[in-house]
Design an enzyme around this catalytic site. Structure first.
Site, mmCIF file in Angstrom:
data_model
loop_
_atom_site.group_PDB
_atom_site.id
_atom_site.type_symbol
_atom_site.label_atom_id
_atom_site.label_comp_id
_atom_site.label_asym_id
_atom_site.label_seq_id
_atom_site.Cartn_x
_atom_site.Cartn_y
_atom_site.Cartn_z
ATOM 1 C CE LYS A 8 -4.474 0.719 0.150
ATOM 2 N NZ LYS A 8 -5.475 -0.203 -0.416
HETATM 3 P P1 NAD Z 1 -13.013 7.846 -2.894
HETATM 4 O O1 NAD Z 1 -12.032 8.897 -2.522
HETATM 5 O O2 NAD Z 1 -13.384 7.676 -4.320
HETATM 6 O O3 NAD Z 1 -14.363 8.053 -2.067
HETATM 7 C C1 NAD Z 1 -14.403 8.153 -0.664
HETATM 8 C C2 NAD Z 1 -15.785 8.607 -0.243
HETATM 9 O O4 NAD Z 1 -15.822 8.700 1.179
HETATM 10 C C3 NAD Z 1 -16.176 9.988 -0.773
HETATM 11 O O5 NAD Z 1 -17.561 10.013 -1.070
HETATM 12 C C4 NAD Z 1 -15.878 10.888 0.421
HETATM 13 O O6 NAD Z 1 -16.653 12.087 0.407
HETATM 14 C C5 NAD Z 1 -16.288 9.985 1.558
HETATM 15 N N1 NAD Z 1 -15.678 10.396 2.836
HETATM 16 C C6 NAD Z 1 -14.463 10.947 3.057
HETATM 17 N N2 NAD Z 1 -14.316 11.209 4.374
HETATM 18 C C7 NAD Z 1 -15.446 10.798 4.975
HETATM 19 C C8 NAD Z 1 -15.915 10.828 6.309
HETATM 20 N N3 NAD Z 1 -15.151 11.329 7.303
HETATM 21 N N4 NAD Z 1 -17.133 10.322 6.579
HETATM 22 C C9 NAD Z 1 -17.900 9.823 5.568
HETATM 23 N N5 NAD Z 1 -17.529 9.794 4.282
HETATM 24 C C10 NAD Z 1 -16.318 10.264 3.994
HETATM 25 O O7 NAD Z 1 -12.415 6.485 -2.274
HETATM 26 P P2 NAD Z 1 -12.766 5.012 -2.714
HETATM 27 O O8 NAD Z 1 -11.794 4.592 -3.748
HETATM 28 O O9 NAD Z 1 -14.229 4.907 -2.954
HETATM 29 O O10 NAD Z 1 -12.359 4.211 -1.386
HETATM 30 C C11 NAD Z 1 -13.247 4.078 -0.281
HETATM 31 C C12 NAD Z 1 -12.784 2.936 0.593
HETATM 32 O O11 NAD Z 1 -12.765 1.733 -0.169
HETATM 33 C C13 NAD Z 1 -11.376 3.068 1.186
HETATM 34 O O12 NAD Z 1 -11.337 2.447 2.452
HETATM 35 C C14 NAD Z 1 -10.519 2.275 0.206
HETATM 36 O O13 NAD Z 1 -9.313 1.804 0.792
HETATM 37 C C15 NAD Z 1 -11.466 1.137 -0.096
HETATM 38 N N6 NAD Z 1 -11.169 0.427 -1.347
HETATM 39 C C16 NAD Z 1 -11.118 1.079 -2.529
HETATM 40 C C17 NAD Z 1 -10.880 0.370 -3.704
HETATM 41 C C18 NAD Z 1 -10.895 1.022 -5.071
HETATM 42 O O14 NAD Z 1 -10.855 0.299 -6.070
HETATM 43 N N7 NAD Z 1 -10.980 2.334 -5.171
HETATM 44 C C19 NAD Z 1 -10.671 -1.024 -3.648
HETATM 45 C C20 NAD Z 1 -10.740 -1.668 -2.419
HETATM 46 C C21 NAD Z 1 -10.994 -0.918 -1.268
#
Ligand code: NAD
Length: 429
Positions: free
Chosen positions: A118
């Site tokens: 990561k």
């Molecule tokens: P992103 O940045 O696209 O979206 C994050 C979302 O969370 C946004 O809507 C943001 O406004 C919201 N957010 C931020 N702070 C917040 C808070 N304090 N309270 C509530 N909402 C909040 O990120 P993402 O890629 O969607 O990732 C989200 C999660 O999924 C993370 O934990 C990431 O590690 C995990 N993840 C992502 C992927 C991927 O392919 N992008 C894959 C596996 C896991």
């Protein structure tokens, strides 16, 4: 020295829950269940390599700021390191180390030939212009150039990064190598070797897991009431696909708060509204404003935390009303909260299973790139679905036969596979 710098404190408040300690506790529980030799769990509880680099960046106003960038490579026992790069103010070395370890178990659980890694930089990307973000992405990857590569370590998007950052990183690596190296990152734009289906993959995987879990309970997605925290890459895609499949998405949120509609939100209209309003969802017609803490405790059938870690804790666990929680974010339910939920009969489907759709399609993107043969979206989605359903079934089977939670069952499968490989490879020298 500001919070983004190399020596920023790691422990921002007394309520701080160390993500790396939590990750090690899950590893310990799996090691105990598997009766692993002490040396094996000792090796697996340490990342193989931890790299922190300084990233000097010229702001648009001419000021120079020095950021800290991390890359933690937990294990490459099963194949090249694999894991996203996060741009978020809460990034710390401990968090990145925990997430790297989770990636190892996730890839092993899904049966894909990768290890876990990561990366992250503690910035709020919204506070930087596009050209500043490009300079940060390029300098970060150039500092890591000797540590990554298509058969060494393959980054991907995570919170705060997307295909755009992956394209800058792929270009920087390629220019330094003297030739195009598309396989150095996944989650790239289609124009440079990205895969169809990658953008929606994590959300699609979440939808598949919710569907399978409901089917096991004799239910279908149709009419199921779902609340989703986070409306980004993962939460937004999961909301859209679940809505299309007939579920009622009663609430979604961003970092600024959420919207709620008793009879379900029209997710395509909400997405269009967010696009027109600079990603804001507040003010969406026919929906009430709610806070993030309120969203988590809404009466609903399924709760999907898809934003940050440590969202369901000892503080709010007793108010959680959903009886199925599907972890789309990494680490949204703390260890103690997970135990309380289990004791109440609430099923928690763990992150290393539920959000694995993204890394599965990253793997399929890498395979397509290495074979110079690109597939249609139907094939990509079909291959991913088959791996997700198989992993779900294996986890539920382990959970039932060993009489352990789905989380521990997923860890037993992931950790067990890596431990077996470690045993077979032996210890050098
Ligand atoms: P992103 O940045 O696209 O979206 C994050 C979302 O969370 C946004 O809507 C943001 O406004 C919201 N957010 C931020 N702070 C917040 C808070 N304090 N309270 C509530 N909402 C909040 O990120 P993402 O890629 O969607 O990732 C989200 C999660 O999924 C993370 O934990 C990431 O590690 C995990 N993840 C992502 C992927 C991927 O392919 N992008 C894959 C596996 C896991």
């Amino acid at each position: 020295m500001d919070q983004t710098s190399l020596f920023a404190p790691d422990s921002p408040s007394p309520a701080y829950i160390c993500p790396f300690d939590q990750a090690c506790s899950y590893l310990d529980a799996a090691a105990k269940e598997l009766k692993l030799a002490q040396g094996v769990s000792e090796i697996l509880s340490h990342p193989r390599k931890v790299v922190t680099v300084s990233i000097p960046v010229k702001r648009d106003n001419g000021e120079i700021q020095v950021l800290a960038g991390h890359r933690v490579q937990h294990s490459d026992i099963l194949g090249p390191y694999k894991g996203g790069i996060r741009f978020h103010p809460a990034v710390t070395l401990r968090e990145v180390s925990a997430l790297a370890m989770l990636m190892t178990w996730k890839c092993a659980l899904l049966g894909i030939p990768y290890g876990g890694a990561k990366g992250g930089i503690a910035i709020n990307p919204k506070s930087y212009s596009i050209s500043e973000l490009e300079r940060i992405s390029r300098r970060y990857i150039s500092e890591l150039i000797k540590d990554i590569g298509p058969s060494v370590d393959i980054p991907a998007p995570d919170m705060g990064t997307s295909a755009r950052e992956m394209a800058w990183m792929m270009d920087t690596y390629s220019v330094n190598m003297g030739h195009a190296v598309p396989g150095v990152v996944t989650g790239k734009p289609l124009s440079i070797g990205g895969s169809l289906g990658r953008e929606m993959a994590t959300g699609r995987g979440v939808m598949i897991i919710v569907r399978e879990a409901l089917a096991d309970r004799g239910k279908s997605l149709s009419g199921t009431r779902i609340a989703i925290q986070g409306f980004g890459n993962v939460g937004g895609a999961a909301a859209e696909l679940l809505h299309q499949a007939g579920a009622k998405i009663i609430a979604v949120s961003t970092g600024l708060g959420g919207v709620f509609a008793e009879n379900g939100l029209d997710i395509s209209e909400l997405k269009a509204y967010a696009r027109e309003n600079n990603r804001k969802i507040s003010g969406f017609p026919q929906a009430k404003l709610i806070t993030n803490p309120e969203l988590l405790t809404l009466p609903c059938d399924v709760l999907i935390p898809a934003a940050l870690e440590n969202q369901i804790t000892q503080e709010n666990v007793n108010q959680i009303q959903a009886n199925l929680i599907v972890e789309a974010a990494n680490g949204p339910v703390t260890l103690e909260a997970n135990l309380s939920l289990e004791a109440r009969g609430v099923t928690v489907l763990p992150d290393i299973l539920s959000n694995a759709g993204g890394v599965v399609v990253s793997y399929l993107e890498w395979v397509q790139g290495l074979s110079y043969l690109f597939w249609d979206e139907e094939r990509v989605n079909g291959e991913m679905e088959s791996l997700m359903v198989q992993a779900y079934r294996k986890v539920m089977h382990q959970s039932q036969t060993r009489k352990i939670s789905p989380r521990l069952a997923a860890y037993v499968l992931g950790v067990g596979r890596v431990a077996q490989a470690l045993n077979d490879r032996g210890l050098y020298p």
